[in-house]
Design a protein around this motif. Structure first.
Motif, PDB file in Angstrom:
ATOM      1  N   GLY A   1       6.378  19.989   1.356  1.00 38.84           N
ATOM      2  CA  GLY A   1       6.856  18.790   0.669  1.00 38.84           C
ATOM      3  C   GLY A   1       5.813  17.695   0.725  1.00 38.84           C
ATOM      4  O   GLY A   1       4.669  17.930   1.121  1.00 38.84           O
ATOM      5  N   LYS A   2       6.226  16.498   0.333  1.00 38.54           N
ATOM      6  CA  LYS A   2       5.300  15.368   0.299  1.00 38.54           C
ATOM      7  C   LYS A   2       5.852  14.235   1.127  1.00 38.54           C
ATOM      8  O   LYS A   2       7.063  14.095   1.284  1.00 38.54           O
ATOM      9  CB  LYS A   2       5.151  14.875  -1.145  1.00 38.54           C
ATOM     10  N   VAL A   3       4.930  13.426   1.628  1.00 33.20           N
ATOM     11  CA  VAL A   3       5.369  12.251   2.361  1.00 33.20           C
ATOM     12  C   VAL A   3       4.590  11.045   1.830  1.00 33.20           C
ATOM     13  O   VAL A   3       3.412  11.163   1.473  1.00 33.20           O
ATOM     14  CB  VAL A   3       5.202  12.505   3.882  1.00 33.20           C
ATOM     15  N   PHE A   4       5.277   9.925   1.687  1.00 33.10           N
ATOM     16  CA  PHE A   4       4.633   8.701   1.210  1.00 33.10           C
ATOM     17  C   PHE A   4       4.854   7.606   2.252  1.00 33.10           C
ATOM     18  O   PHE A   4       6.007   7.303   2.577  1.00 33.10           O
ATOM     19  CB  PHE A   4       5.234   8.234  -0.123  1.00 33.10           C
ATOM     20  N   ASP A   5       3.774   7.050   2.769  1.00 30.14           N
ATOM     21  CA  ASP A   5       3.888   5.903   3.671  1.00 30.14           C
ATOM     22  C   ASP A   5       3.659   4.653   2.844  1.00 30.14           C
ATOM     23  O   ASP A   5       2.571   4.434   2.314  1.00 30.14           O
ATOM     24  CB  ASP A   5       2.865   6.019   4.806  1.00 30.14           C
ATOM     25  N   VAL A   6       4.712   3.848   2.726  1.00 31.85           N
ATOM     26  CA  VAL A   6       4.692   2.701   1.827  1.00 31.85           C
ATOM     27  C   VAL A   6       4.816   1.410   2.632  1.00 31.85           C
ATOM     28  O   VAL A   6       5.616   1.332   3.566  1.00 31.85           O
ATOM     29  CB  VAL A   6       5.871   2.787   0.816  1.00 31.85           C
ATOM     30  N   GLU A   7       3.991   0.423   2.287  1.00 36.62           N
ATOM     31  CA  GLU A   7       4.142  -0.910   2.865  1.00 36.62           C
ATOM     32  C   GLU A   7       4.608  -1.868   1.784  1.00 36.62           C
ATOM     33  O   GLU A   7       3.968  -1.996   0.737  1.00 36.62           O
ATOM     34  CB  GLU A   7       2.805  -1.404   3.441  1.00 36.62           C
TER      35      GLU A   7
ATOM     36  N   ARG B   1       8.736   5.297   5.357  1.00 34.88           N
ATOM     37  CA  ARG B   1       8.249   6.652   5.067  1.00 34.88           C
ATOM     38  C   ARG B   1       9.256   7.349   4.163  1.00 34.88           C
ATOM     39  O   ARG B   1      10.448   7.423   4.485  1.00 34.88           O
ATOM     40  CB  ARG B   1       8.078   7.436   6.371  1.00 34.88           C
TER      41      ARG B   1
ATOM     42  N   THR C   1      10.174  10.898   2.384  1.00 38.13           N
ATOM     43  CA  THR C   1       9.899  12.340   2.446  1.00 38.13           C
ATOM     44  C   THR C   1      10.546  13.024   1.257  1.00 38.13           C
ATOM     45  O   THR C   1      11.740  12.834   1.017  1.00 38.13           O
ATOM     46  CB  THR C   1      10.445  12.937   3.758  1.00 38.13           C
TER      47      THR C   1
ATOM     48  N   LEU D   1       8.565   8.814  -7.640  1.00 41.59           N
ATOM     49  CA  LEU D   1       8.020   9.618  -6.540  1.00 41.59           C
ATOM     50  C   LEU D   1       8.644  11.006  -6.415  1.00 41.59           C
ATOM     51  O   LEU D   1       8.003  11.920  -5.907  1.00 41.59           O
ATOM     52  CB  LEU D   1       8.159   8.857  -5.213  1.00 41.59           C
TER      53      LEU D   1
ATOM     54  N   SER E   1       0.825  -1.207   0.000  1.00 38.94           N
ATOM     55  CA  SER E   1       0.000   0.000   0.000  1.00 38.94           C
ATOM     56  C   SER E   1       0.857   1.254   0.000  1.00 38.94           C
ATOM     57  O   SER E   1       2.003   1.245   0.451  1.00 38.94           O
ATOM     58  CB  SER E   1      -0.954   0.017   1.200  1.00 38.94           C
TER      59      SER E   1
ATOM     60  N   VAL F   1       4.102  17.460   4.098  1.00 38.71           N
ATOM     61  CA  VAL F   1       5.071  17.859   5.108  1.00 38.71           C
ATOM     62  C   VAL F   1       5.327  19.361   4.957  1.00 38.71           C
ATOM     63  O   VAL F   1       5.328  19.893   3.841  1.00 38.71           O
ATOM     64  CB  VAL F   1       6.351  16.983   4.969  1.00 38.71           C
TER      65      VAL F   1
END
Lengths: 80, 80
Positions: free
Chosen positions: B40-46, B5, B7, B67, A36, A42
């Motif tokens: 900025g952007k943050v992506f939490d990836v599993e 995570r 960033t 990304l 996912s 941020v």
């Protein structure tokens, strides 16, 4: 001067179409092992104050009033 | 499963109109002690893999390919 990083993420259970689109993009690039992706925001903020407690209070206030939609988003404040 | 995570932030010197707009918004809400805001952007990836080294390599590859725009953005990867 105080530097801080605010991280705003969607609450668990809130649909994240942008994250889903990124999952699709990664899959089509050949990244098959991704369970996912969820996207958040941020904010790197520089404050004039040098008092970390005052800074933290002010930053939390900013999140509640402008930077995060607390109905669907969580936020965390970190002084760096 | 590995959680990570990512960033993504604008490189120093790259104009950030969104950050400037937030600065204006905060000022008009009465937050006068703000020197700068950058978004900025943050992506939490599993990921399915349980090997942190493999995960890190894959995540860096994702950043380079999708990304982050490495011309104007920096990224950092953190296994959590």
């Amino acid at each position: 001067m105080t530097k801080a990083r605010i991280t705003v993420t969607l609450k668990q259970g809130v649909l994240d179409p942008q994250g889903k689109a990124i999952e699709g993009g990664l899959a089509s690039l050949g990244f098959t092992g991704v369970d996912s992706v969820r996207q958040g925001k941020v904010f790197d903020v520089e404050l004039q104050t040098t008092d970390p407690n005052q800074a933290k209070a002010e930053l939390n206030d900013m999140c509640a009033k402008l930077l995060a939609n607390t109905v669907i988003e969580d936020y965390s404040v970190e002084i760096i």
